[in-house]
Design an enzyme around this catalytic site. Structure first.
Site, PDB file in Angstrom:
ATOM      1  CE  LYS A 193      10.660 -10.448   4.483  1.00 20.00           C
ATOM      2  NZ  LYS A 193       9.173 -10.187   4.673  1.00 20.00           N
ATOM      3  CB  SER A 211       3.406   2.344   6.318  1.00 21.47           C
ATOM      4  OG  SER A 211       4.488   1.607   6.030  1.00 21.47           O
ATOM      5  N   GLY A 257       7.183  -7.119   4.690  1.00 26.56           N
ATOM      6  CA  GLY A 257       7.108  -6.908   6.140  1.00 26.56           C
ATOM      7  C   GLY A 257       6.647  -5.793   6.794  1.00 26.56           C
ATOM      8  CB  SER A 258       3.668  -3.660   5.580  1.00 23.04           C
ATOM      9  OG  SER A 258       2.749  -4.588   5.360  1.00 23.04           O
ATOM     10  CG  ASP A 293       8.598 -10.689   7.976  1.00 18.37           C
ATOM     11  OD1 ASP A 293       9.512 -11.258   7.536  1.00 18.37           O
ATOM     12  OD2 ASP A 293       7.653 -10.462   7.271  1.00 18.37           O
TER      13      ASP A 293
END
Lengths: 397, 397
Positions: free
Chosen positions: A20, A146, A155-156, A214
């Site tokens: 995000k 990722s 927002g990981s 998030d």
């Protein structure tokens, strides 16, 4: 054709959940202003597979591919530490108790996380809590990759919690999907709600007191505006493209938030107007983003307005005192190309967003990126406001 | 001992008038916010001397020493162009008529001002108007030197008009000073009022529609706050020292003011709050500046508050869109030394002010200046809020 996905099948499932970005209102939101967040077209992927029945490998494995790290626990060791695992009678989300969190901390400690990656410990704890709560004491291999930089305000961690939860819930009665379909599939409303709530429990383990923004954006995608704890979902009618520049400077979010509060105590009148100005900017942004866009000209006009708002919000963030020399460097570079940028998230380093107008040529975009990368920054080119968490079924190789 | 200063004496008089700096509220003041301006300890000097009675030199000379320029007009030529010169029955200030302004333009044109200095024409016109209105058709040599950079928003033109008017009025019945005193002498209230009004007439010739702020600060010195055309004089209880950095980038003030108005039309709600925030900042500044300062600690605390306000005002100016890459460069340099800076005046180049706290070591100040000068900027170290126009009598050499 809707059938539950059974763990007895020798298959793999994959989920992905987006990161995000805060488009407007960071910091001011703490003081009552509206903020706007959007999902990114950058995802965290979780793949879940089980050992064939013939296999005697009775362990739970977590592979963090991007970091070449693997953690594994014998199921028997997990059972010893968390004997109640898998005993939930419903899948209604549960917070991690103090007792469980101690047991989990012990399980994590046994893994000898490298010194430099000690920040991962809370993420691994969240993994163990979500896995054992939803799946219980069953062996599996969870592989995580990722596209999101860690700890940069994109927002990981929420994307990880959301993707993991979605994958785990896919094996329960709570989720019903057509496994014969191929490609990325969306979840239903009720399933999304469950995923979001569980992911929030994971976020609590990682962040202590997360806002819930998030995980909500990562779960539902699109955009949300939020004010005083109230979230409003919205969909953008304008396909916005962003350049996100990670300054790679670590931030102390708490200290930055405290700094703004101190400034607010010292200069209450001026700061109240500053927060009101941010509130107006966020509200105007939500109006522009949701208004119908009949033609190209209108998109350009909208983009110009959004650029003004980005520029204004950045000035107000400077007014709050949360800037940083590296952020200034990014701003200075993008302004040369007449692009509007602002810090996004806590500031004091972290990431900067730059709107890339639809009519901007690829040549210019490449120039900006190459200039930013030559300053050792990390650049991400991404759409925003796209889909939330999705799932994909496939036979494991 | 008070006697009128007679031109029959073979003497020289000198006047000096300070420049000004906007401490807060530029641009926002156009939209109803309070702004604060202060005099600088940087002056424009005017020396006025007359040919001895024995001399047959019947010309009016204007020497601009800093630019090595001299303009001169035979008194007969001035009489031809402006036959009514010196016919005023009172010294109540008069605006330059369209007719007179045409005649003056002709007189200026005959002087062949160098192409690169064409901006001086309006200043020379103001000189001719003030000189002929107050002194009539009498020969003299007027020598001007200045510590103020021209056209950089530091009020050089107003300082010129004020110093010139003060020198000219010293020869009239309107001004009564003790010519036996040495050193810089102040004027009385009525004399200041007359100087200020005449200087404003000069400013009108140079700027078209001046606000009157510059000539007022230059005349009276100290500080003023102004809002919606209303000026309030004030004296600072804190001896503030500033570093003023001239970026030497020319500005288009009108375009910058228009830009802010356009942004205000497009985003009225947000911009209204931005202007209100600036208003609060200016008001807080006037409170801090005027409050009693009993001890050193308190001065430091005041300086810290003022630094916050400077920093916040700068963010709000960025929000209005009046920044410039060179301003950013100055900000980036001073922030490294933890000093608060903001653009001052119109922005888009021009000057940047930096508060130098009382306890800041000279070594640091020298470092900052040397770094800024290596970027080809021009630095001025100056106190603010000092005296206005003053006069000094002396026998001409």
């Amino acid at each position: 054709m809707h059938e539950m996905f059974r763990e007895t099948q020798d298959m793999e499932i994959k989920t992905r959940a987006p990161g995000k970005i805060i488009l407007s209102g960071e910091h001011a939101v703490v003081h009552g202003s509206t903020a706007v967040a959007a999902s990114l077209d950058l995802f965290t992927y979780v793949s879940l597979s089980f050992p064939p029945h013939s296999d005697n490998d009775n362990t739970l494995k977590l592979q963090l591919k991007d970091m070449s790290l693997e953690f594994s626990w014998p199921i028997s060791r997990i059972k010893e530490a968390l004997p109640k695992s898998g005993s939930l009678t419903s899948l209604a989300p549960v917070s991690c108790s103090v007792e469980s969190s101690k047991s989990i901390a012990a399980l994590v400690e046994e893994q000898n996380i490298p010194e430099a990656k000690v920040g991962l410990a809370s993420g691994v704890s969240a993994f163990l809590w979500l896995y054992t709560s939803i799946r219980g004491l069953k062996p599996a291999t969870v592989v995580v990759t990722s596209e999101l930089p860690l700890g940069s305000g994109l927002g990981s961690s929420a994307a990880f919690c959301v993707a993991l939860t979605a994958a785990l819930l896919a094996f329960t009665d709570s989720v019903s999907l057509d496994v014969s379909l191929r490609g990325w599939l969306s979840f239903g409303e009720k399933e999304l709600e469950l995923i979001n709530k569980w992911a929030f429990e994971g976020e609590k383990i990682i962040h202590g007191k997360p806002s819930g923004i998030d995980n909500t954006v990562s779960t539902y995608g699109h955009m949300i505006s939020f004010k005083s704890g109230k979230l409003t979902h919205m969909k953008s009618t304008v396909p916005l493209k962003m350049l996100i520049t990670n300054t790679k400077v670590g931030r102390n979010t708490k200290a930055l938030v405290t700094g703004v509060s101190e400034r607010t105590l010292k200069h209450p009148d001026a700061m109240a107007f500053v927060f009101s100005a941010v509130d107006s900017i966020s509200k105007e942004l939500t109006t522009i983003i949701q208004s119908p866009a009949p033609d190209n000209l209108s998109v350009t006009e909208k983009e110009e307005k959004i650029e003004h708002l980005i520029d204004m919000n950045q000035g107000l963030l400077q007014c709050m005192g949360v800037c940083h020399a590296t952020i200034e460097t990014v701003l200075r570079t993008t302004v040369k190309y007449k692009l509007a940028s602002k810090l996004t998230g806590a500031g004091g380093g972290g990431c900067v967003l730059t709107l890339l107008p639809t009519l901007l040529s690829r040549i210019i975009i490449d120039k900006v990126i190459s200039e930013l990368e030559s300053s050792k920054f990390q650049c991400f080119l991404t759409g925003i406001g796209g889909k939330g968490v999705e799932i994909c079924f496939g036979v494991s190789s």
